[in-house]
Each structure stands twice: as structure tokens, then as C-alpha cells.
Design an enzyme around this catalytic site. Structure first.
Site, PDB file in Angstrom:
ATOM      1  CB  SER A  81      -0.930   0.017   1.223  1.00 33.75           C
ATOM      2  OG  SER A  81      -0.167  -0.083   2.412  1.00 33.75           O
ATOM      3  CG  ASP A 246      -4.186   4.874   8.027  1.00 33.10           C
ATOM      4  OD1 ASP A 246      -3.277   5.737   8.090  1.00 33.10           O
ATOM      5  OD2 ASP A 246      -4.154   3.903   7.260  1.00 33.10           O
ATOM      6  CG  HIS A 249      -1.297   3.522   4.935  1.00 30.19           C
ATOM      7  ND1 HIS A 249      -2.372   2.936   5.567  1.00 30.19           N
ATOM      8  CD2 HIS A 249      -0.673   2.526   4.258  1.00 30.19           C
ATOM      9  CE1 HIS A 249      -2.407   1.652   5.283  1.00 30.19           C
ATOM     10  NE2 HIS A 249      -1.383   1.375   4.495  1.00 30.19           N
TER      11      HIS A 249
END
Length: 359
Positions: A81, A246, A249
């Protein structure tokens, strides 16, 4: 742990990867289980009410440089990611878009970006991603950037298996004719919700894997850049600004910091950096070291590059350790869309990936 001990551990992991070793991973089973549970809890806490998003960044950057005799460079992002750009809202804020825009400015050529990175990916997923890259009929990319490792730690994938998969991916891409730059495992000790003493364990485990990844990648002809604490002490000092919603990240500013550190190595891999900057600078503690020592040193300092310097010798393979100056990378405008057959490189995985703790 001393630098010699860190180098010895990294070499042992890399050797196990090369010769088929296994092992439970980088930390003891009980400690690793606690770390995994802590990260799962942190992810549930920080993602409450947060809808993760991965913008589609495939397309052409620097289109103004296009001429009939100036074809686009081809850049591919592989990994998890972080490589995909999870946590930001616009395509231009992803690391792939930032790198493509910066590369176009340095090369004065357009850059065609393709993202095959998948949220939740571990190093084992690289085989499929690489197959997707090399299967195309239009030749190999000019350069591939791989960012992977965090999910290997949180899923307790044996380090030897992680490094073996990464080394195989680098080897396939280099054999196909692409330059390869690997952003090694980020420092999970910077994940804000993880508490001590597991924060220390996460840092140690991440850095051990990063050092071993460096050995595996460099020995296959790739270059590495240490992501460390997500490329700079800024993340520890300013987590609100550099982590995304979050708290796991990077934010847009965080990805920009990462791109600023990786771009010089991407340009150097393509021969776009001045020759004088390729020589080691003693004032910046750059120089030639056995690859294991260079890997251990790089894992301790974010943004440090390691590249092969010689095929080997009495003390084994040697590498050049460089601490390149970061280059400012400005967010690009919206890219021109990629051809339809190049879309969907993110694999369509929803949400946070394939399970808790996956980055």
C-alpha cells in the site's frame, strides 16, 4: 546491538534466503505474537470510521516534454500500500505520481507510470506482480520501484522467505532489462498507536528485515533506499502532519518526503545524475563497504542508498553506501489516462487489504 552484530544477522538471513533456509522470523514466537496483536489492535483503533482510498495514478506525466524523438520513460511501482499510495485523496499525491513527475523534470522526457502495487501485499505477492510487468509485449520498463516489507513483519512471514521472494523479483526484473530500486521495510516503530515495549521490538524487527532486504536486492543488481522511519525523523517529530488519517500510512506530505529521498536513486539508476555525484563523498560518511555492513548502516539511517560496487573479493561482495541529498518533488497535475489495458494494476482489493495489520 553493534553494527557488526547487525551486519552478521542481516547476512545470516540473506544467506538463509539464498540457500533455502526457513526459520520462524526475526523475533521470538511469543514476542512476535504480541507485536502482531498490538498492531491489529492499533489498526482497529486508528481506522474506526476511516474509509481507506487508493487513487489511480496510472498515466503520462511531463507530457510537455514529448516529441517524436523523445519517447516516454516507463516507471512501474510494485509492492504494498505504501507503493500504491494508500491514505491520500488525489493521484498526484501518491509516491508513483510524485516520482514520475520528478523523473520527467530531471530527464526532460515524459514518463509513463504504471502501478501494480497492491494494498496488503507481502513479498510473496511480488512474483505475481512481476509476472504482470514482464508479460507485456512492449518491452521492459526503464525502472521499477519496489516498496515492500511491512506486511511481512506483521504477518510473521519468515525473514528468509521474504528476502528470497524479493531477491527473485529483483533478479527477474533485472534479467528483463529494467533498473530496480527497492525501498526497504519501513520502521514500524513509528506507528503511533503501538506502545512500548513493542514499539522497540517493531523497530528492531523492521530494521533487521530492511538490512537483509538490502543484501538480497543489491546482490541481484538492484539498488536500495532505506525507508527507515518512513524516510526521516520528521515522522517521529511531526506524526500529525506526516501520517495520514489512519495514523499508519503516510499523508500527502509524508509521501512527498519519501519521494524526495527515492528520486535521486531512481535518477542515478538511469544515468541521469552528474558523474561527480556518483563518487563517494567522505564529508557525508559515504564510501565502499562489504555489502552486509553497508546494509546494516543503511537500515539505521533513513534515506541511505546502497548499490553494488564489485562482484566480490576476499571479504565478499562490496557496495557503495551513499547519503544523497533529497530533491524537492512538487505534486504533479492530473496525469493523462493510461491505455485501458494498463488500468486495474491495483488488483481491485478493497479496504485495508487482505486482513488486519496489512499495509
Amino acid at each position: 546491538m553493534s553494527s557488526t552484530s547487525r551486519a552478521r544477522v542481516a547476512r545470516r538471513i540473506a544467506a538463509g534466503a539464498a540457500y533455502g533456509g526457513s526459520g520462524i522470523g526475526l523475533a521470538g514466537a511469543a514476542a512476535a505474537g504480541l507485536l502482531l496483536a498490538e498492531i491489529h489492535l492499533a489498526r482497529r483503533t486508528v481506522t474506526n470510521g476511516y474509509d481507506p482510498h487508493v487513487p489511480g495514478a496510472d498515466g503520462l506525466y511531463g507530457a510537455g516534454f514529448a516529441t517524436p524523438v523523445n519517447p516516454p520513460l516507463r516507471l512501474v511501482m510494485l509492492g504494498d500500500s505504501t507503493a500504491a499510495g494508500q491514505g491520500v485523496h488525489r493521484a498526484g499525491q501518491t509516491p508513483g505520481a510524485l516520482l514520475a513527475s520528478g523523473l520527467a523534470a530531471v530527464a526532460e522526457r515524459p514518463v509513463r507510470l504504471r502501478v501494480v502495487a497492491v494494498p496488503g501485499a507481502t513479498s510473496e505477492d511480488l512474483e505475481r506482480q512481476v509476472s504482470e510487468v514482464v508479460a507485456g509485449g512492449d518491452g521492459p520498463p526503464d525502472v521499477c520501484v519496489v516498496m515492500v516489507g511491512a506486511n511481512d513483519v506483521t504477518s510473521r512471514t519468515p525473514a528468509t522467505r521474504s528476502v528470497r521472494c524479493l531477491a527473485a523479483a529483483v533478479r527477474r526484473l533485472r534479467t528483463a532489462g529494467a533498473e530496480v530500486v527497492v525501498g526497504t521495510c519501513p520502521d514500524l516503530g513509528t506507528v503511533e498507536p503501538i506502545q512500548q515495549p513493542l514499539r522497540w521490538l517493531a523497530r528492531r524487527t523492521s530494521r533487521q528485515l530492511a538490512a537483509a532486504q538490502t543484501i538480497g536486492a543489491v546482490e541481484q543488481g538492484g539498488r536500495t533506499v532505506s525507508l527507515g522511519d518512513l524516510l526521516g525523523p520528521e515522522f517521529a517529530a511531526h506524526p500529525r502532519e506526516l501520517f495520514g488519517p489512519d495514523s499508519y500510512h503516510p499523508s500527502a506530505e509524508g509521501y512527498q518526503t519519501a519521494a524526495m529521498a527515492v528520486l535521486p536513486t531512481v535518477c542515478a539508476a538511469l544515468g541521469l545524475w552528474p558523474a561527480e555525484e556518483e563518487r563517494p563523498d567522505a564529508t557525508r560518511d559515504e564510501g565502499f563497504l562489504p555489502v552486509a555492513r553497508a546494509a546494516a548502516a543503511a537500515a539505521e539511517e533513513a534515506g541511505t542508498e546502497v548499490t553494488a560496487a564489485s562482484p566480490g573479493g576476499v571479504r565478499g561482495a562490496w557496495a557503495l553506501l551513499k547519503r544523497r541529498r533529497r530533491r524537492r518533488v512538487n505534486p504533479p497535475p492530473a496525469p493523462e489516462p493510461a491505455p485501458a489495458e494498463l488500468r486495474g494494476g491495483l488488483g481491485g482489493l478493497p479496504g485495508m487489504g487482505r486482513g488486519p495489520g496489512r499495509a
